[in-house]
Design a protein around this motif. Structure first.
Motif, PDB file in Angstrom:
ATOM      1  N   SER A  49      45.722  59.845  44.244  1.00 38.79           N
ATOM      2  CA  SER A  49      46.752  60.593  44.637  1.00 38.79           C
ATOM      3  C   SER A  49      46.512  61.028  45.951  1.00 38.79           C
ATOM      4  N   LEU A  50      47.466  61.588  46.753  1.00 36.99           N
ATOM      5  CA  LEU A  50      47.213  62.107  48.015  1.00 36.99           C
ATOM      6  C   LEU A  50      46.268  63.338  47.960  1.00 36.99           C
ATOM      7  N   PRO A  51      46.518  64.377  47.045  1.00 35.00           N
ATOM      8  CA  PRO A  51      45.451  65.548  46.898  1.00 35.00           C
ATOM      9  C   PRO A  51      44.193  65.050  46.655  1.00 35.00           C
ATOM     10  N   SER A  52      43.955  64.038  45.723  1.00 36.50           N
ATOM     11  CA  SER A  52      42.602  63.723  45.438  1.00 36.50           C
ATOM     12  C   SER A  52      42.023  62.973  46.603  1.00 36.50           C
ATOM     13  N   LEU A  53      42.726  62.040  47.197  1.00 40.72           N
ATOM     14  CA  LEU A  53      42.052  61.701  48.578  1.00 40.72           C
ATOM     15  C   LEU A  53      41.798  62.573  49.587  1.00 40.72           C
ATOM     16  N   LEU A  54      42.483  63.563  49.830  1.00 36.19           N
ATOM     17  CA  LEU A  54      42.163  64.721  50.569  1.00 36.19           C
ATOM     18  C   LEU A  54      40.901  65.588  50.465  1.00 36.19           C
ATOM     19  N   MET A  55      40.684  65.588  49.041  1.00 37.53           N
ATOM     20  CA  MET A  55      39.560  66.527  48.640  1.00 37.53           C
ATOM     21  C   MET A  55      38.175  65.712  48.394  1.00 37.53           C
ATOM     22  N   PHE A  62      33.291  60.723  51.464  1.00 34.65           N
ATOM     23  CA  PHE A  62      33.119  59.215  51.471  1.00 34.65           C
ATOM     24  C   PHE A  62      33.568  58.685  52.912  1.00 34.65           C
ATOM     25  N   PRO A  63      33.018  57.724  53.446  1.00 35.90           N
ATOM     26  CA  PRO A  63      33.411  57.116  54.585  1.00 35.90           C
ATOM     27  C   PRO A  63      35.015  56.965  54.770  1.00 35.90           C
ATOM     28  N   ARG A  64      35.856  57.053  55.734  1.00 38.26           N
ATOM     29  CA  ARG A  64      37.174  56.824  56.045  1.00 38.26           C
ATOM     30  C   ARG A  64      37.452  55.709  55.756  1.00 38.26           C
ATOM     31  N   ARG A  65      36.702  54.608  56.125  1.00 41.73           N
ATOM     32  CA  ARG A  65      36.967  52.978  55.945  1.00 41.73           C
ATOM     33  C   ARG A  65      37.002  52.794  54.545  1.00 41.73           C
ATOM     34  N   LEU A  66      35.979  53.320  53.767  1.00 41.06           N
ATOM     35  CA  LEU A  66      35.817  53.138  52.470  1.00 41.06           C
ATOM     36  C   LEU A  66      37.163  53.533  51.625  1.00 41.06           C
ATOM     37  N   LEU A  67      37.633  54.849  52.222  1.00 39.61           N
ATOM     38  CA  LEU A  67      38.744  55.194  51.279  1.00 39.61           C
ATOM     39  C   LEU A  67      40.092  54.690  51.628  1.00 39.61           C
ATOM     40  N   ALA A  68      40.099  54.102  52.962  1.00 36.79           N
ATOM     41  CA  ALA A  68      41.271  52.957  53.493  1.00 36.79           C
ATOM     42  C   ALA A  68      41.352  52.104  52.618  1.00 36.79           C
ATOM     43  N   GLY A  69      39.788  51.320  52.549  1.00 36.46           N
ATOM     44  CA  GLY A  69      39.841  50.128  51.978  1.00 36.46           C
ATOM     45  C   GLY A  69      40.012  50.197  50.378  1.00 36.46           C
ATOM     46  N   THR A  70      39.749  51.580  49.781  1.00 39.48           N
ATOM     47  CA  THR A  70      39.955  51.559  48.344  1.00 39.48           C
ATOM     48  C   THR A  70      41.517  51.876  48.041  1.00 39.48           C
ATOM     49  N   THR A  71      42.152  52.406  48.936  1.00 37.50           N
ATOM     50  CA  THR A  71      43.715  52.482  48.877  1.00 37.50           C
ATOM     51  C   THR A  71      44.487  51.254  49.130  1.00 37.50           C
ATOM     52  N   GLY A  72      43.871  50.495  49.968  1.00 33.35           N
ATOM     53  CA  GLY A  72      44.329  49.197  49.849  1.00 33.35           C
ATOM     54  C   GLY A  72      44.023  48.209  48.851  1.00 33.35           C
ATOM     55  N   LEU A  73      43.081  48.376  48.375  1.00 30.98           N
ATOM     56  CA  LEU A  73      42.626  47.871  47.004  1.00 30.98           C
ATOM     57  C   LEU A  73      43.637  47.900  45.784  1.00 30.98           C
ATOM     58  N   VAL A  74      43.838  49.357  45.867  1.00 31.85           N
ATOM     59  CA  VAL A  74      44.745  49.758  44.718  1.00 31.85           C
ATOM     60  C   VAL A  74      46.100  49.235  44.969  1.00 31.85           C
ATOM     61  N   ALA A  75      46.648  49.221  46.096  1.00 35.77           N
ATOM     62  CA  ALA A  75      47.977  48.511  46.430  1.00 35.77           C
ATOM     63  C   ALA A  75      48.087  47.210  46.027  1.00 35.77           C
ATOM     64  N   GLY A  95      36.200  46.357  42.253  1.00 37.78           N
ATOM     65  CA  GLY A  95      36.331  46.080  43.905  1.00 37.78           C
ATOM     66  C   GLY A  95      35.919  47.188  44.881  1.00 37.78           C
ATOM     67  N   ALA A  96      35.967  48.487  44.274  1.00 42.28           N
ATOM     68  CA  ALA A  96      35.668  49.372  45.279  1.00 42.28           C
ATOM     69  C   ALA A  96      34.000  49.647  45.436  1.00 42.28           C
ATOM     70  N   VAL A  97      33.465  49.251  44.119  1.00 37.88           N
ATOM     71  CA  VAL A  97      31.867  49.280  44.456  1.00 37.88           C
ATOM     72  C   VAL A  97      31.725  48.195  45.344  1.00 37.88           C
ATOM     73  N   VAL A  98      32.188  46.926  45.355  1.00 36.27           N
ATOM     74  CA  VAL A  98      31.742  46.056  46.354  1.00 36.27           C
ATOM     75  C   VAL A  98      32.094  46.627  47.594  1.00 36.27           C
ATOM     76  N   LEU A  99      33.286  47.188  47.952  1.00 36.58           N
ATOM     77  CA  LEU A  99      33.350  47.604  49.397  1.00 36.58           C
ATOM     78  C   LEU A  99      32.578  48.648  49.672  1.00 36.58           C
TER      79      LEU A  99
END
Length: 351
Positions: free
Chosen positions: A312-318, A323-336, A194-198
């Protein structure tokens, strides 16, 4: 054949030497941090069907109350479990920027403006043997993006390390009933795909990663400089966030699950906690085993099994600048979303 069609012999030899050094760092580092320790740990877990104490609760039955001591204890325990892999991740991040040709990386993993499925497949496959948690894979993801590797491929590599780890599946089968291993693998695969699709969508066009300026210093000097720069930029913030999350884990992981609306609230809290808190490779299996033994409902445990390893929050911050913020937000939503779907399936099967 013209002289411009291939590099001079001396340049080819230099590339071969640098590539050989990179391979040696990869193989030696993974053996030191992963394969060597697992050679003893996997048989022990298969024999005992036990991964030890949960990193959330430590030696107690529940997570400790909020305190500086709780933060310190968690930081020490977590760092002791992952420091070797984190060192390897930093070293390899410097290696891909200094030792490997940019054109070769682009051919293998795709161009920086590409989120193609082929690059995602290659990145996902490359993540299987490296066996890292999301925090330890994050520096290498940053290094690959700085080396102008494709967004989809690097994202699949970063997520695939915790999501597709075969050793963790062995731990799941040894410690938990087999359906939990199916959930762990299926959810991880769904998130990576799903993240690759995003990453391939127009709305998540890659961030502009600046070209690395030409540096004429000797390779060892450049390697040390890049490694020091990564360490200074990533480690202090990383350790500070780990400390804070460890201090508040008693709030993030409540002792009582409750029932009805309270149970739903606890499940949602655990969803946030699982995405925020870092755990060592395979640590989620010990957390889930301890939580189930303490009476946590299976759907809530399913949420933890999915979310704890993948982000994890530390890995997302690193990786926030890679990566684009929108992609990281979409990936986080996908995990949830995948975690909640796993909780729903678990509830249906156990209800």
């Amino acid at each position: 054949m013209t002289t411009t069609e291939q590099p001079p012999v001396t340049d080819r030899r230099r590339l071969l030497v640098l590539g050989g050094v990179a391979v040696a760092l990869l193989v030696g580092g993974l053996w030191w941090a992963k394969y060597g320790p697992y050679a003893g740990k996997v048989p022990a877990v298969l024999g005992s069907h036990d991964l030890g104490a949960s990193i959330v609760t430590g030696d107690g039955d529940t997570a400790p109350p909020v305190s500086l001591a709780a933060g310190w204890d968690f930081t020490v325990a977590y760092t002791a479990a992952i420091w070797k892999a984190l060192v390897v991740g930093l070293v390899l991040a410097a290696a891909v920027q200094v030792l490997l040709p940019v054109n070769w990386l682009r051919r293998v993993l795709g161009r920086p403006d590409a989120g193609a499925a082929r690059g995602g497949l290659r990145g996902g496959l490359a993540s299987v043997p490296t066996l890292m948690c999301s925090c330890c894979a994050a520096p290498l993801a940053v290094g690959l993006r700085r080396a102008r590797a494709g967004t989809g491929a690097v994202l699949a590599f970063w997520l695939g390390n915790p999501a597709l780890n075969p050793v963790v599946l062995v731990f799941c089968l040894a410690v938990l009933p087999w359906p939990w291993a199916v959930l762990r693998f299926g959810a991880g695969l769904a998130v990576v795909v799903g993240a690759v699709v995003l990453a391939g969508r127009r709305g998540t066009a890659p961030v502009e990663v600046p070209e690395v300026p030409v540096d004429t210093r000797p390779s060892p000097v450049r390697f040390v400089a890049v490694l020091a720069g990564l360490s200074v930029r990533l480690l202090p913030e990383y350790l500070a966030v780990v400390f804070v999350l460890g201090a508040f884990r008693g709030v993030l992981f409540p002792a009582e699950a409750g029932s009805g609306a309270a149970a739903v609230a606890v499940l949602l809290l655990l969803l946030v906690a699982g995405i925020a808190l870092p755990v060592p490779t395979g640590g989620e299996v010990a957390v889930v085993a301890a939580a189930l033994a303490a009476g946590l409902a299976a759907p809530a445990a399913a949420v933890l099994l999915v979310t704890l390893p993948l982000l994890s929050l530390p890995s997302l911050l690193m990786v926030r600048h890679a990566f684009p913020r929108r992609l990281l937000a979409g990936t986080t939503g996908l995990v949830a979303a995948v975690a909640l779907a796993g909780a729903g399936v678990t509830a249906a099967l156990t209800g």
